[in-house]
Enzyme design. Sequence first.
Site, short mmCIF file in Angstrom:
data_model
loop_
_atom_site.label_atom_id
_atom_site.label_comp_id
_atom_site.label_asym_id
_atom_site.label_seq_id
_atom_site.Cartn_x
_atom_site.Cartn_y
_atom_site.Cartn_z
CE LYS A 29 -3.85 2.49 0.62
NZ LYS A 29 -4.59 3.15 -1.15
CE LYS B 297 -2.04 7.88 7.36
NZ LYS B 297 -1.19 6.77 7.46
#
Length: 301
Positions: free
Chosen positions: A175, A244
């Site tokens: 991911k 992030k």
Amino acid sequence: MSLIAEPLTITVIGLGQMGGNMALTLKAAGFEVTGSDVFEQARSRLAAQGLTVVVPEELPASDVYLLSLPTSAHVREVIEQSPGLLNLAPKGSVIVDTSTSAPAVTRELAKKVTAAGLLWLDAPVSGGPKGAASGKLGMLLGGDERTIERVLPMLEAMSAKRTHVGGPGSGHVVKLANNYLCAAHLLTTAEAVAMAAKAGVAPAACLAGLNSGSGRSAVSEVNFPEWVLSERFDSGFTSGLMRKDLRLARDAAEQLGIPLPLLQAVVDAWHANPEQPADSDDFNHITTPILARGSQAEGSQ
């Protein structure tokens, strides 16, 4: 362990845009779903849509605890501290983390979960709130094949595509790799379109050409027409979340001792101006200042 004959009971922890829509999708698919969130506003919003909701201190015994949380720190807190799934969840139940988390933390937590007699699956998702609401998410699965089989009916109700990429933590590794490429493609595609616009080629025409050749990507095929050229910028994924995820990808590379200068350049580009775009802005807004260069008059160079 045999498959459960009746529908899985599922508790969704984290009722934001993603978690809330996943909970409603699973409820509509016939599962017994309970939702929980630390924020009363989130619980009230989902309760108004027919979902059974509880405060975190009152989580029911469930077959699956589906986490949709902002960071690894939140995942750790839910598992270890409050409400503390390590002690609260029934033996044999499955913790499924759909968040985008740090792989090292994921692997640490997965060991603790397994040691407590629970099962683990990391299952980060793509497709945004729209995909969560329609049951057409993409999922990257990190965990044991038997665990996937146990929760497969739930995964099928949530997603259009599922890819098992390895053991615990592997889903989060891939991911982060995916989001790194997406972040990079937004920058490079915007620069390519800006260059073409400066040379007199309309952005839509440039994209049509790119998408007929080897330079195409999901960003050129989906993000640009859907959110950038339309100026809708409502994908449901913020710039702060992408920043992030890029920091997580950089940190993972550093922990592995592998130098990735292009990754660092992408991280730097996304953090160069915290106000353009702001963390609360749609992440596709990163293209706006780049595209503006292509629309400047020749005399302004």
